[in-house]
Enzyme design. Structure first.
Site, PDB file in Angstrom:
ATOM      1  CG  ASP A 118     -65.154  56.939   5.810  1.00 30.26           C
ATOM      2  OD1 ASP A 118     -63.920  56.878   5.634  1.00 30.26           O
ATOM      3  OD2 ASP A 118     -65.982  56.807   4.883  1.00 30.26           O
ATOM      4  CE  LYS A 133     -60.540  59.369  -1.505  1.00 31.29           C
ATOM      5  NZ  LYS A 133     -61.823  59.177  -0.845  1.00 31.29           N
ATOM      6  CG  PHE A 155     -68.457  60.234  -0.793  1.00 33.03           C
ATOM      7  CD1 PHE A 155     -69.248  60.001  -1.909  1.00 33.03           C
ATOM      8  CD2 PHE A 155     -67.203  59.643  -0.740  1.00 33.03           C
ATOM      9  CE1 PHE A 155     -68.789  59.203  -2.953  1.00 33.03           C
ATOM     10  CE2 PHE A 155     -66.738  58.853  -1.783  1.00 33.03           C
ATOM     11  CZ  PHE A 155     -67.526  58.632  -2.893  1.00 33.03           C
TER      12      PHE A 155
HETATM   13  C1  LIG Z   1     -63.007  58.307  -1.086  1.00 36.27           C
HETATM   14  C2  LIG Z   1     -63.794  57.954   0.105  1.00 36.27           C
HETATM   15  C3  LIG Z   1     -64.367  56.671   0.254  1.00 36.27           C
HETATM   16  C4  LIG Z   1     -64.323  55.631  -0.823  1.00 36.27           C
HETATM   17  O1  LIG Z   1     -63.028  55.249  -1.181  1.00 36.27           O
HETATM   18  P1  LIG Z   1     -62.776  54.467  -2.552  1.00 36.27           P
HETATM   19  O2  LIG Z   1     -61.348  54.044  -2.458  1.00 36.27           O
HETATM   20  O3  LIG Z   1     -63.039  55.440  -3.669  1.00 36.27           O
HETATM   21  O4  LIG Z   1     -63.731  53.320  -2.580  1.00 36.27           O
HETATM   22  C5  LIG Z   1     -65.021  56.404   1.427  1.00 36.27           C
HETATM   23  N1  LIG Z   1     -65.126  57.318   2.412  1.00 36.27           N
HETATM   24  C6  LIG Z   1     -64.604  58.549   2.303  1.00 36.27           C
HETATM   25  C7  LIG Z   1     -64.733  59.515   3.432  1.00 36.27           C
HETATM   26  C8  LIG Z   1     -63.931  58.916   1.140  1.00 36.27           C
HETATM   27  O5  LIG Z   1     -63.449  60.154   1.004  1.00 36.27           O
END
Ligand SMILES: *Cc1c(COP(=O)(O)O)cnc(C)c1O
Length: 421
Positions: free
Chosen positions: A240, A269, A155
């Site tokens: 990520d 986040k 994700f």
């Molecule tokens: C939440 C998340 C995203 C996307 O972040 P948004 O601020 O919702 O666009 C990307 N990568 C990971 C691992 C995430 O948990």
């Protein structure tokens, strides 16, 4: 007028029309009006313990005093300049973030660059663009041929390019045509990753721990093997860390758990302290340095309000207190979850730090059923897929509150239908 009175009266004198909101979420039936620390209060005055913490965006709890204070002070100075002009917090933000995270990347203490954006998906998009441009300009990949290797069950956000390499049918179906240039290999399988690499490969993009997939922690030899393979083939390793980073795992980056320094990391986040969206790409200066004026940008990226809050977030992380809390409370969390597995109330649990994925026997119910049972007991959590739920309490939660939440979890599990004998 309180939100409750507005609802009672009907906004602007009209009957409330719930169908005015797009249906892209299925929230639990709770309407939050205020929050503090690990607790939220709904419009009827009921209090709930928040064990989701905005998917880790609220690592420091709701309305952390230092973060709110930084925001309020900045509201009285300047909030937005656009990047057409400089502002006095932009360079300090980049320097402080580079000092905190740079040594944890292959950029090191002196060779790190920071590129501020807003949301997580934008940070991932930025990393993808930079990796492709680096591949053409520096690595000499044939024009138009660059590929990026990703993991199954990933994700990384919701843009058209990012959902192009998702394998979640809900996230992907109907949003084609898809962006080419991505190869998916089984997450956790380093040999498969090695096999997917060829002359066109510019980067490997992975979550060190897969959050949305149910807090999937790879085997201890995986991340070091991925680092060795990418280094050997001069391929960028992009971690990520949007959900796994900034304290959640008991370390500043999850990559640290395995002693791996990625070339680029994406942060989001928790970087915005639960106040506003702040994201960034941090890593090797010789890689991010491929961008020149006009090649990439964002109207709001690195805005003064975002920098003020993120600087306060960096101050908190620089003390190591949030990371230490995740380590200590994580032990409590995982010990108590293991006891629930032993008692037959859960099939299995995964996790690290103050972060856990819980698999329920589908015969007992869905993740949604469990979350509704928790809601009735004044605890907020969120299902991911099927019979899996994720717990990610604020790192500022007290031991007593954590125990209270886990007591409620135990009771909710006992109350769900037992599996057929
Ligand atoms: C939440 C998340 C995203 C996307 O972040 P948004 O601020 O919702 O666009 C990307 N990568 C990971 C691992 C995430 O948990």
């Amino acid at each position: 007028m309180t939100a409750q009175e507005v609802r009672a009266a009907g906004a602007y004198g009209q009957e409330p029309d719930p169908d005015v909101l797009a249906h892209n979420y299925h929230p639990l039936p709770v309407t939050i009006e205020s929050a503090e620390g690990a607790w939220v209060t709904d419009t009827a005055g009921r209090r709930y313990l928040d064990l989701l913490a905005g998917y880790s965006a609220l690592n420091f709890g709701h309305r952390h005093p230092q973060l709110v204070d930084a925001a309020v002070r900045q509201l009285g100075r300047v909030t937005l300049t656009s990047r057409a002009f400089d502002h006095d917090l932009l360079l300090p933000f980049a320097q402080r973030l580079s000092a905190l995270v740079g040594p944890l990347t292959a950029g090191g203490a002196d060779g790190t660059m920071v590129l501020p954006m807003n949301t997580g998906a934008e940070a991932v998009e930025t990393a993808i663009k930079v990796a492709r441009k680096w591949g053409y300009d520096v690595k000499g990949v044939e024009p138009g041929a660059a590929t990026i290797v990703v993991g199954s069950g990933n994700f990384h956000g919701r843009t058209t390019t990012i959902v192009s390499f998702s394998d979640d049918d809900d996230a992907r179906r109907g949003f084609d045509p898809y962006t080419p240039g991505f190869r998916t290999v089984p997450y956790g399988d380093a040999a498969a990753l090695r096999d997917a690499i060829d002359d066109t490969t510019v980067a490997v993009l992975l979550e060190p721990v897969q959050g949305e997939s149910g807090v999937v922690v790879p085997a201890d030899d995986y991340w070091p093997a991925v680092r060795a393979i990418t280094a050997e083939h001069d391929i960028l390793l992009i971690a990520d860390e949007i959900q796994s980073g900034l304290g959640r795992t008991g370390t500043t980056l999850a990559s640290e758990l395995w002693g791996v320094r990625p070339d680029l990391v994406t942060l989001g986040k928790a970087l915005g302290g639960g106040v506003l969206p702040v994201s960034a790409v941090v890593g090797r200066r010789d890689v991010l340095g491929v961008l020149t004026p006009g090649t990439h940008g964002s109207t709001f990226g690195g805005n003064p309000l975002a920098c003020a809050v993120a600087l306060a977030v960096i101050d908190l992380l620089a003390t190591d207190a949030p990371q230490a809390a995740a380590r200590e409370l994580g032990k409590v969390l995982h010990a108590r979850l293991a006891a629930l597995v032993d008692a037959g109330l859960l099939v299995r649990t995964r996790g690290v730090g103050l972060w856990a994925g819980l698999d329920l026997d589908p015969a007992r119910g869905t993740g949604r059923d469990l979350c509704e049972a928790l809601l009735a007991r004044g605890v907020l959590a969120k299902d991911t897929h099927g019979s899996t739920i994720r717990l990610a309490p604020p790192l500022t939660i007290s031991r007593a509150d954590l125990d209270h939440g886990l007591d409620a979890l135990t009771a909710a599990l006992e109350e769900l239908a037992p599996p057929a004998a």
